[in-house]
Design an enzyme around this catalytic site. Structure first.
Site, mmCIF file in Angstrom:
data_model
loop_
_atom_site.group_PDB
_atom_site.id
_atom_site.type_symbol
_atom_site.label_atom_id
_atom_site.label_comp_id
_atom_site.label_asym_id
_atom_site.label_seq_id
_atom_site.Cartn_x
_atom_site.Cartn_y
_atom_site.Cartn_z
ATOM 1 N N PHE A 13 46.620 36.697 41.168
ATOM 2 C CA PHE A 13 46.039 35.873 42.219
ATOM 3 C C PHE A 13 46.804 34.566 42.343
ATOM 4 O O PHE A 13 47.061 33.887 41.338
ATOM 5 C CB PHE A 13 44.576 35.534 41.897
ATOM 6 C CG PHE A 13 43.583 36.604 42.221
ATOM 7 C CD1 PHE A 13 42.911 36.606 43.442
ATOM 8 C CD2 PHE A 13 43.296 37.600 41.306
ATOM 9 C CE1 PHE A 13 41.973 37.588 43.740
ATOM 10 C CE2 PHE A 13 42.360 38.586 41.590
ATOM 11 C CZ PHE A 13 41.700 38.580 42.817
ATOM 12 N N ASP A 14 47.140 34.200 43.576
ATOM 13 C CA ASP A 14 47.570 32.842 43.853
ATOM 14 C C ASP A 14 46.379 31.913 43.586
ATOM 15 O O ASP A 14 45.225 32.354 43.579
ATOM 16 C CB ASP A 14 48.020 32.765 45.314
ATOM 17 C CG ASP A 14 48.435 31.379 45.731
ATOM 18 O OD1 ASP A 14 49.118 30.704 44.947
ATOM 19 O OD2 ASP A 14 48.071 30.968 46.848
#
Length: 211
Positions: free
Chosen positions: A6-7
């Site tokens: 995940f960013d």
């Protein structure tokens, strides 16, 4: 997908006030003739920070601007932030389904780790991958290459979730699949043109795109 990266900014949390106000602070300290509004600086959320300052100031002043930005961000800006509604439930569901979760952000990992801890997200993630303070691995392709090697996973069975083109390009360059999110700071066209295989309007919609 077995493993999901995940960013952080624009994907797990909304960092707009902290980032934009810290940029304004740096520009003011440099006596920049015009100080953009917070809304005018949203394009800076996602890309490596130094590259954004280069676009605004040129290469000569970019390093000084980054240092000034961090003066404010390290004590104030990183807490001017909030977790997107629904993200906690998504992460809990994915972990319960057996997925391995990691954070991969162009933000310096010393700040990313503090944000993850501050907002109570540490329980969901095995590890947080971010850039070094000197800019090493700020490029998402380099960061994901490093993160994949560190975890020793098959890129073909790995997913990158983010809100900007850099996330999708980084995934594609490393043989990963990419999902773009529209509740952050990138547009549908930006994400699709960069290679996103799906785009999700809400955090909850992410679950519908993951098998």
């Amino acid at each position: 997908m077995d493993t999901i990266y995940f960013d952080l900014d624009g994907t797990l949390t909304d960092p707009k006030p902290g980032i934009t106000r810290s940029i304004q602070y740096a520009l003011q300290k440099l006596d920049h003739p015009t100080i953009p509004t917070e809304d005018e600086l949203t394009w800076c959320i996602g890309p490596p920070l130094r590259s954004s300052f280069v676009k605004m100031l040129g290469d000569r002043d970019a390093d000084r601007a980054v240092a000034l930005y961090r003066e404010r961000f390290s004590d104030i800006g990183l807490y001017e932030n909030r977790v997107y509604d629904g993200i906690g439930d998504v992460l809990t569901t994915l972990r319960a389904s057996g997925h391995r979760l990691f954070v991969a952000t162009s933000k310096a990992h010393v700040f990313a780790d503090r944000i993850i801890d501050h907002f109570g997200l540490r329980q969901h993630f095995e590890r947080v991958f971010g850039a070094e303070l000197d800019g090493t691995r700020a490029d998402k392709s380099h960061l994901l290459e490093h993160a994949l090697k560190e975890v020793s996973v098959d890129p073909a069975k790995t997913l990158m979730i983010g809100d900007r083109s850099h996330d999708m390009v980084g995934a594609k360059n490393n043989g990963m699949k990419g999902i773009g999110v529209l509740y952050g700071y990138g547009s549908r066209n930006e994400l699709i043109e960069a290679g996103a295989q799906h785009v999700c309007a809400t955090p909850g919609a992410i679950l519908d795109c993951i098998s």
